[in-house]
Scaffold this motif. Structure first.
Motif, PDB file in Angstrom:
ATOM      1  N   ASN A  21       0.778  -1.244   0.000  1.00  0.00           N
ATOM      2  CA  ASN A  21       0.000   0.000   0.000  1.00  0.00           C
ATOM      3  C   ASN A  21       0.805   1.287   0.000  1.00  0.00           C
ATOM      4  O   ASN A  21       0.231   2.343  -0.102  1.00  0.00           O
ATOM      5  CB  ASN A  21      -0.889   0.032   1.246  1.00  0.00           C
ATOM      6  CG  ASN A  21      -2.230  -0.562   0.932  1.00  0.00           C
ATOM      7  OD1 ASN A  21      -2.611  -0.616  -0.231  1.00  0.00           O
ATOM      8  ND2 ASN A  21      -2.931  -1.013   1.945  1.00  0.00           N
ATOM      9  N   VAL A  22       2.089   1.230   0.139  1.00  0.00           N
ATOM     10  CA  VAL A  22       2.895   2.391   0.537  1.00  0.00           C
ATOM     11  C   VAL A  22       2.824   3.599  -0.406  1.00  0.00           C
ATOM     12  O   VAL A  22       2.632   4.711   0.052  1.00  0.00           O
ATOM     13  CB  VAL A  22       4.366   1.970   0.747  1.00  0.00           C
ATOM     14  CG1 VAL A  22       5.235   3.170   1.059  1.00  0.00           C
ATOM     15  CG2 VAL A  22       4.439   0.971   1.878  1.00  0.00           C
ATOM     16  N   LYS A  23       2.887   3.434  -1.734  1.00  0.00           N
ATOM     17  CA  LYS A  23       3.122   4.591  -2.616  1.00  0.00           C
ATOM     18  C   LYS A  23       1.880   5.146  -3.311  1.00  0.00           C
ATOM     19  O   LYS A  23       2.003   5.766  -4.344  1.00  0.00           O
ATOM     20  CB  LYS A  23       4.160   4.208  -3.668  1.00  0.00           C
ATOM     21  CG  LYS A  23       5.565   4.197  -3.115  1.00  0.00           C
ATOM     22  CD  LYS A  23       6.580   4.370  -4.207  1.00  0.00           C
ATOM     23  CE  LYS A  23       7.950   4.593  -3.602  1.00  0.00           C
ATOM     24  NZ  LYS A  23       8.972   4.803  -4.607  1.00  0.00           N
ATOM     25  N   THR A  24       0.721   5.016  -2.769  1.00  0.00           N
ATOM     26  CA  THR A  24      -0.484   5.462  -3.486  1.00  0.00           C
ATOM     27  C   THR A  24      -0.891   6.904  -3.176  1.00  0.00           C
ATOM     28  O   THR A  24      -1.468   7.558  -4.017  1.00  0.00           O
ATOM     29  CB  THR A  24      -1.677   4.545  -3.179  1.00  0.00           C
ATOM     30  OG1 THR A  24      -1.798   4.458  -1.777  1.00  0.00           O
ATOM     31  CG2 THR A  24      -1.511   3.202  -3.807  1.00  0.00           C
ATOM     32  N   GLU A  25      -0.607   7.429  -1.998  1.00  0.00           N
ATOM     33  CA  GLU A  25      -1.148   8.729  -1.575  1.00  0.00           C
ATOM     34  C   GLU A  25      -0.760   9.941  -2.429  1.00  0.00           C
ATOM     35  O   GLU A  25      -1.642  10.697  -2.812  1.00  0.00           O
ATOM     36  CB  GLU A  25      -0.800   9.002  -0.118  1.00  0.00           C
ATOM     37  CG  GLU A  25      -1.738   8.251   0.805  1.00  0.00           C
ATOM     38  CD  GLU A  25      -1.451   8.516   2.244  1.00  0.00           C
ATOM     39  OE1 GLU A  25      -1.038   9.651   2.551  1.00  0.00           O
ATOM     40  OE2 GLU A  25      -1.607   7.606   3.061  1.00  0.00           O
ATOM     41  N   PRO A  26       0.517  10.159  -2.765  1.00  0.00           N
ATOM     42  CA  PRO A  26       0.876  11.387  -3.508  1.00  0.00           C
ATOM     43  C   PRO A  26       0.186  11.499  -4.855  1.00  0.00           C
ATOM     44  O   PRO A  26      -0.049  12.575  -5.337  1.00  0.00           O
ATOM     45  CB  PRO A  26       2.389  11.265  -3.702  1.00  0.00           C
ATOM     46  CG  PRO A  26       2.824  10.267  -2.705  1.00  0.00           C
ATOM     47  CD  PRO A  26       1.679   9.342  -2.480  1.00  0.00           C
ATOM     48  N   ILE A  27      -0.211  10.379  -5.454  1.00  0.00           N
ATOM     49  CA  ILE A  27      -0.831  10.395  -6.775  1.00  0.00           C
ATOM     50  C   ILE A  27      -2.157  11.152  -6.737  1.00  0.00           C
ATOM     51  O   ILE A  27      -2.485  11.873  -7.654  1.00  0.00           O
ATOM     52  CB  ILE A  27      -1.039   8.946  -7.284  1.00  0.00           C
ATOM     53  CG1 ILE A  27       0.323   8.268  -7.441  1.00  0.00           C
ATOM     54  CG2 ILE A  27      -1.784   8.938  -8.610  1.00  0.00           C
ATOM     55  CD1 ILE A  27       0.255   6.778  -7.624  1.00  0.00           C
ATOM     56  N   GLU A  28      -2.910  11.050  -5.641  1.00  0.00           N
ATOM     57  CA  GLU A  28      -4.209  11.717  -5.580  1.00  0.00           C
ATOM     58  C   GLU A  28      -4.101  13.220  -5.298  1.00  0.00           C
ATOM     59  O   GLU A  28      -4.958  13.973  -5.690  1.00  0.00           O
ATOM     60  CB  GLU A  28      -5.060  11.075  -4.482  1.00  0.00           C
ATOM     61  CG  GLU A  28      -5.568   9.700  -4.897  1.00  0.00           C
ATOM     62  CD  GLU A  28      -6.506   9.138  -3.885  1.00  0.00           C
ATOM     63  OE1 GLU A  28      -7.539   9.792  -3.665  1.00  0.00           O
ATOM     64  OE2 GLU A  28      -6.205   8.089  -3.301  1.00  0.00           O
ATOM     65  N   VAL A  29      -3.057  13.637  -4.618  1.00  0.00           N
ATOM     66  CA  VAL A  29      -2.935  15.038  -4.199  1.00  0.00           C
ATOM     67  C   VAL A  29      -2.631  15.958  -5.381  1.00  0.00           C
ATOM     68  O   VAL A  29      -3.198  17.020  -5.495  1.00  0.00           O
ATOM     69  CB  VAL A  29      -1.841  15.190  -3.117  1.00  0.00           C
ATOM     70  CG1 VAL A  29      -1.634  16.646  -2.760  1.00  0.00           C
ATOM     71  CG2 VAL A  29      -2.234  14.384  -1.885  1.00  0.00           C
ATOM     72  N   PRO A  31      -3.313  16.212  -8.835  1.00  0.00           N
ATOM     73  CA  PRO A  31      -4.326  16.821  -9.714  1.00  0.00           C
ATOM     74  C   PRO A  31      -5.164  17.877  -9.013  1.00  0.00           C
ATOM     75  O   PRO A  31      -5.526  18.882  -9.615  1.00  0.00           O
ATOM     76  CB  PRO A  31      -5.196  15.632 -10.132  1.00  0.00           C
ATOM     77  CG  PRO A  31      -4.355  14.442  -9.922  1.00  0.00           C
ATOM     78  CD  PRO A  31      -3.444  14.768  -8.775  1.00  0.00           C
ATOM     79  N   ILE A  32      -5.489  17.666  -7.730  1.00  0.00           N
ATOM     80  CA  ILE A  32      -6.277  18.651  -6.984  1.00  0.00           C
ATOM     81  C   ILE A  32      -5.504  19.962  -6.909  1.00  0.00           C
ATOM     82  O   ILE A  32      -6.033  21.038  -7.147  1.00  0.00           O
ATOM     83  CB  ILE A  32      -6.600  18.127  -5.560  1.00  0.00           C
ATOM     84  CG1 ILE A  32      -7.494  16.906  -5.665  1.00  0.00           C
ATOM     85  CG2 ILE A  32      -7.269  19.214  -4.729  1.00  0.00           C
ATOM     86  CD1 ILE A  32      -7.605  16.118  -4.389  1.00  0.00           C
ATOM     87  N   VAL A  36      -6.671  23.652  -8.502  1.00  0.00           N
ATOM     88  CA  VAL A  36      -6.757  24.875  -7.694  1.00  0.00           C
ATOM     89  C   VAL A  36      -5.909  25.967  -8.317  1.00  0.00           C
ATOM     90  O   VAL A  36      -6.334  27.111  -8.439  1.00  0.00           O
ATOM     91  CB  VAL A  36      -6.320  24.596  -6.235  1.00  0.00           C
ATOM     92  CG1 VAL A  36      -6.191  25.888  -5.453  1.00  0.00           C
ATOM     93  CG2 VAL A  36      -7.307  23.667  -5.557  1.00  0.00           C
ATOM     94  N   ASP A  37      -4.713  25.585  -8.780  1.00  0.00           N
ATOM     95  CA  ASP A  37      -3.798  26.539  -9.387  1.00  0.00           C
ATOM     96  C   ASP A  37      -4.424  27.155 -10.648  1.00  0.00           C
ATOM     97  O   ASP A  37      -4.359  28.366 -10.848  1.00  0.00           O
ATOM     98  CB  ASP A  37      -2.487  25.820  -9.722  1.00  0.00           C
ATOM     99  CG  ASP A  37      -1.428  26.784 -10.203  1.00  0.00           C
ATOM    100  OD1 ASP A  37      -1.329  27.858  -9.589  1.00  0.00           O
ATOM    101  OD2 ASP A  37      -0.742  26.485 -11.186  1.00  0.00           O
ATOM    102  N   VAL A  38      -5.036  26.344 -11.492  1.00  0.00           N
ATOM    103  CA  VAL A  38      -5.680  26.840 -12.715  1.00  0.00           C
ATOM    104  C   VAL A  38      -6.826  27.780 -12.348  1.00  0.00           C
ATOM    105  O   VAL A  38      -6.967  28.860 -12.934  1.00  0.00           O
ATOM    106  CB  VAL A  38      -6.189  25.664 -13.598  1.00  0.00           C
ATOM    107  CG1 VAL A  38      -7.088  26.179 -14.708  1.00  0.00           C
ATOM    108  CG2 VAL A  38      -5.022  24.902 -14.191  1.00  0.00           C
ATOM    109  N   ASN A  39      -7.634  27.392 -11.350  1.00  0.00           N
ATOM    110  CA  ASN A  39      -8.756  28.251 -10.934  1.00  0.00           C
ATOM    111  C   ASN A  39      -8.263  29.608 -10.451  1.00  0.00           C
ATOM    112  O   ASN A  39      -8.867  30.632 -10.773  1.00  0.00           O
ATOM    113  CB  ASN A  39      -9.564  27.572  -9.830  1.00  0.00           C
ATOM    114  CG  ASN A  39     -10.339  26.387 -10.351  1.00  0.00           C
ATOM    115  OD1 ASN A  39     -10.508  26.242 -11.554  1.00  0.00           O
ATOM    116  ND2 ASN A  39     -10.801  25.538  -9.470  1.00  0.00           N
TER     117      ASN A  39
END
Lengths: 65, 124
Positions: A21-29, A31-32, A36-39
């Motif tokens: 399970n270790v390397k999944t978290e940064p992938i979701e952060v 795109p968000i 936000v940056d584009v908005n």
């Protein structure tokens, strides 16, 4: 001997499963953050273009920012 | 070698020309919108036109020929601005229009018709 075999067949898959399970978290952060940056850039570009026009309009209150 | 330099120079001149044209057209659009602003304000105050949830004007009820023509011109310019901003920021023109609609709805003065995100019209 049988007991050792039973313990290893029970716990080894669990330990390996825990490591998967270790390397999944940064992938979701990411795109968000980009969204936000584009908005923010869109808001800023709209303010740059329409800010003066909104100040001259009698139907729009200019934004305070 | 000379050919490569010539092509690079040609490309650079092209970029400069395109940028100058884009800057000029944004300024032209702003000038036209500013000239049109008193008429738009009058039509909005008279409740003849409203601001929809895509950042565009809409004629409400029997607006007459004048309102229809002015709204069409204004919307053409607004869409051009949204497309320019979309290109600049990496967003889509539709999302830029929706962001502008939110700004307009939040800052419109009382008596102006605005359409919310669900499509319902209300008078501020």
């Amino acid at each position: 001997m049988h007991r050792r075999l039973l313990l290893s067949t029970t716990f080894v898959p669990l330990l390996l499963g825990g490591c998967l399970n270790v390397k999944t978290e940064p992938i979701e952060v990411k795109p968000i953050h980009i969204t936000v940056d584009v908005n923010v850039r869109v808001e800023r570009a709209l303010d740059d273009f329409f800010g003066d026009l909104d100040e001259k309009s009698t139907t729009i209150e200019p934004s305070k920012s | 070698m000379h050919r490569l330099r010539f092509l690079t120079l040609l490309f650079a001149l092209g970029v400069v020309a395109v940028s100058a044209f884009a800057a000029e057209s944004a300024a032209d659009i702003r000038r036209r919108m500013e000239q049109r602003l008193p008429v738009i304000d009058r039509l909005k105050t008279a409740e003849t036109v409203g601001e929809n949830n895509r950042g565009l004007l809409e004629v409400r009820g029997a607006g007459g020929a004048e309102a229809g023509a002015v709204v069409a011109e204004e919307n053409r310019d607004r869409q051009a601005v949204y497309a320019l901003i979309a290109k600049e920021t990496g967003a889509t023109a539709d999302s830029v229009g929706q962001a502008r609609a939110k700004q307009i709805a939040a800052h419109s003065r009382g008596g102006v018709w605005v359409q919310d995100a669900s499509g319902a019209w209300k008078k501020k």
